[in-house]
Design an enzyme around this catalytic site. Sequence first.
Site, PDB file in Angstrom:
ATOM      1  CB  CYS A   1      -1.714   7.452   2.498  1.00 37.29           C
ATOM      2  SG  CYS A   1      -2.931   6.582   3.478  1.00 37.29           S
TER       3      CYS A   1
ATOM      4  CD  GLU B   1      -2.698  -1.186  -0.218  1.00 39.47           C
ATOM      5  OE1 GLU B   1      -3.184  -0.136  -0.671  1.00 39.47           O
ATOM      6  OE2 GLU B   1      -2.762  -2.260  -0.843  1.00 39.47           O
TER       7      GLU B   1
HETATM    8  P1  NAP Z   1       8.756   4.960   3.456  1.00 39.95           P
HETATM    9  O1  NAP Z   1       9.863   5.901   3.534  1.00 39.95           O
HETATM   10  O2  NAP Z   1       8.482   4.272   2.171  1.00 39.95           O
HETATM   11  O3  NAP Z   1       8.999   3.873   4.608  1.00 39.95           O
HETATM   12  C1  NAP Z   1       8.043   2.867   4.877  1.00 39.95           C
HETATM   13  C2  NAP Z   1       8.742   1.721   5.563  1.00 39.95           C
HETATM   14  O4  NAP Z   1       9.658   1.124   4.649  1.00 39.95           O
HETATM   15  C3  NAP Z   1       9.554   2.127   6.769  1.00 39.95           C
HETATM   16  O5  NAP Z   1       9.425   1.144   7.764  1.00 39.95           O
HETATM   17  C4  NAP Z   1      10.965   2.141   6.216  1.00 39.95           C
HETATM   18  O6  NAP Z   1      11.963   1.957   7.169  1.00 39.95           O
HETATM   19  C5  NAP Z   1      10.912   0.976   5.287  1.00 39.95           C
HETATM   20  N1  NAP Z   1      11.987   0.897   4.302  1.00 39.95           N
HETATM   21  C6  NAP Z   1      12.757   1.890   3.808  1.00 39.95           C
HETATM   22  N2  NAP Z   1      13.647   1.400   2.919  1.00 39.95           N
HETATM   23  C7  NAP Z   1      13.433   0.064   2.849  1.00 39.95           C
HETATM   24  C8  NAP Z   1      14.021  -0.992   2.123  1.00 39.95           C
HETATM   25  N3  NAP Z   1      15.016  -0.797   1.261  1.00 39.95           N
HETATM   26  N4  NAP Z   1      13.566  -2.250   2.316  1.00 39.95           N
HETATM   27  C9  NAP Z   1      12.559  -2.489   3.170  1.00 39.95           C
HETATM   28  N5  NAP Z   1      11.965  -1.519   3.897  1.00 39.95           N
HETATM   29  C10 NAP Z   1      12.385  -0.257   3.736  1.00 39.95           C
HETATM   30  O7  NAP Z   1       7.356   5.651   3.882  1.00 39.95           O
HETATM   31  P2  NAP Z   1       7.068   6.507   5.177  1.00 39.95           P
HETATM   32  O8  NAP Z   1       7.756   7.812   5.057  1.00 39.95           O
HETATM   33  O9  NAP Z   1       7.323   5.691   6.396  1.00 39.95           O
HETATM   34  O10 NAP Z   1       5.510   6.687   5.086  1.00 39.95           O
HETATM   35  C11 NAP Z   1       4.894   7.659   4.304  1.00 39.95           C
HETATM   36  C12 NAP Z   1       4.396   7.060   3.009  1.00 39.95           C
HETATM   37  O11 NAP Z   1       3.486   6.004   3.298  1.00 39.95           O
HETATM   38  C13 NAP Z   1       3.612   8.041   2.162  1.00 39.95           C
HETATM   39  O12 NAP Z   1       3.962   7.863   0.819  1.00 39.95           O
HETATM   40  C14 NAP Z   1       2.159   7.637   2.401  1.00 39.95           C
HETATM   41  O13 NAP Z   1       1.280   7.999   1.374  1.00 39.95           O
HETATM   42  C15 NAP Z   1       2.307   6.161   2.518  1.00 39.95           C
HETATM   43  N6  NAP Z   1       1.175   5.560   3.229  1.00 39.95           N
HETATM   44  C16 NAP Z   1       0.294   4.822   2.502  1.00 39.95           C
HETATM   45  C17 NAP Z   1      -0.804   4.267   3.139  1.00 39.95           C
HETATM   46  C18 NAP Z   1      -1.790   3.450   2.371  1.00 39.95           C
HETATM   47  O14 NAP Z   1      -2.618   2.772   2.982  1.00 39.95           O
HETATM   48  N7  NAP Z   1      -1.756   3.468   1.061  1.00 39.95           N
HETATM   49  C19 NAP Z   1      -0.994   4.472   4.509  1.00 39.95           C
HETATM   50  C20 NAP Z   1      -0.053   5.225   5.209  1.00 39.95           C
HETATM   51  C21 NAP Z   1       1.040   5.770   4.562  1.00 39.95           C
HETATM   52  P3  NAP Z   1      12.817   3.204   7.729  1.00 39.95           P
HETATM   53  O15 NAP Z   1      11.839   4.058   8.432  1.00 39.95           O
HETATM   54  O16 NAP Z   1      13.801   2.555   8.596  1.00 39.95           O
HETATM   55  O17 NAP Z   1      13.401   3.877   6.526  1.00 39.95           O
END
Ligand code: NAP
Length: 526
Positions: free
Chosen positions: A320, A286
Amino acid sequence: MLTPYRPEPYVDFTQPEPRQKMLDALASVRGQLGRTWPLRIGAQKLQTDKTIASLAPAHHATVVGKVAKATRDHAEQAIRTAAETFKTWSRVDPDVRARVLLKAAAIMRRRIYELAAWMCFEESKSWIEAYADACEAIDFLDFYGREMMRLGGAQPVTPYPGEENELRYIPLGVGVIIPPWNFPLAICTGMTSAAIVTGNTVVLKPASASPVIAAIMAEIFEDAGLPPGVLNYCPGSGGEVGDHLVDHPQTRFVAFTGSMEIGLRIFERCGKLAPGQIWLKRTILEMGGKDCILVDETADLEAAAEGIVAAAFGFQGQKCSACSRAILHQDIYDTVLAKVVERTKKLTIGDTTSPENFYMGAVIDEAAYKSINDYIRIGEREGRLVAGGASDQGPGKSGVTVPTGGYFIPPTIIEGVDRNARIAQEEIFGPVLAVTRAKSFDDGLDIANGTKFGLTGALYSKDRFRLERARHEFHCGNLYLNRKCTGALVDVQPFGGFNMSGTDSKAGGRDYLLLFMQGKSITERL
Ligand code: NAP
């Protein structure tokens, strides 16, 4: 017999009792700040040399807590432990697994103010946003628990003479759970609980910006009776630990919520067979959004303005589902814009751990602060700034001042934005609203659908036939008619998006648990 599922009710913080409970919880959590939380691998609780410090977004000097930081070796150990535990947990009666969730929900309900208070510190959520986050976590547990009781036994098939036939759902194996920081309890609990109630074992890599609330969630599962090794809590960097977990041949599925960029990276890596891997990894991804509210010339303009402001600036626009685009019919453009600006200028902003109960807090971290401020400067070139403004170089030309000591950005509105402008196409993930003029309803719908995302959207209109057209033509996973585009409730509005917003898993819906299982058809000849 269990009561039917119903969403956890919110409280009204203008009332003395909830207000006092929240103040008490904030004081209690303040007294616990700075402690260190261990890794959890099987029955072991491990401290490590390196830690991840969770800093308060509203007050950099405050360390909310530290968590042990996993290395690749820990990640390896966690996967092996999960694989070993799968042999027993997968055979536990589904009703028993479900009861662990129901118990965890009850514990969270008893601790709800404290959980909300932790999120005020760790995330700078407003009181009501933090409380709602905890309510959603409880809802996931209560709903998925009941869902597993429904799906746990043999499923109906058409009887066939001379045979006994059944279909049952069995778990997949070891799952890697990767949540985002922005609903640090709700989404983390939702993805984790769905995976374990269906009989899988997991390695949870929490987001580095919100590892403390995730550690508390892991403790609650333990208190609810979850056996060691089912949920292995493994904070670490995405690049090191995340990639290793995703690539591992014993990983059977990855449940991820986060940005499009990381989602695509995981999707690609899961498509490659690791040596020794004997299955296709399943991915539940997601991702981001560029959600909008479309207002036509027949709409209740006051309600539309109220919806836009709440959806654009609640939790600093870091949802999001946040409304990052307002698309206004040209006949009501100026009127609605004026109403939106007027309401926005009244929003309060400050450290949400204070008794003021501010509407908006700080954005999550330095990287977000820089990126959002950069987008505001881009936006100033792409349109006209009518509220807020960049906050990283003093009050600047907007003249807006925000509190110091944290990553505060005022609610910002840029009008006259072209549909293809960067701030109308790229996810900013902050309190920035781009306002675009539509020539007609059809033109507005075209603008609404004109991004690569498709998560949430809303239409305000009194025209029955336009509302009906939107049901078919407004292409997003969660569509709202005459209400704001944020605030989906578990099993009321199952949640997930189209196109680059992800795999449309519909979290909090009746199909969701099936994503964590596979169906086995069994026939015995009589
Ligand atoms: P993110 O930067 O993509 O990080 C999400 C998760 O992925 C974190 O736990 C992060 O860990 C991890 N991660 C980073 N690099 C990785 C890798 N190479 N391999 C595996 N995992 C990795 O997103 P965010 O800043 O936490 O969240 C905001 C985003 O989430 C926005 O784009 C928002 O729209 C989206 N979102 C979507 C929904 C939905 O239901 N569609 C709901 C909520 C949020 P680290 O923190 O350690 O980097």
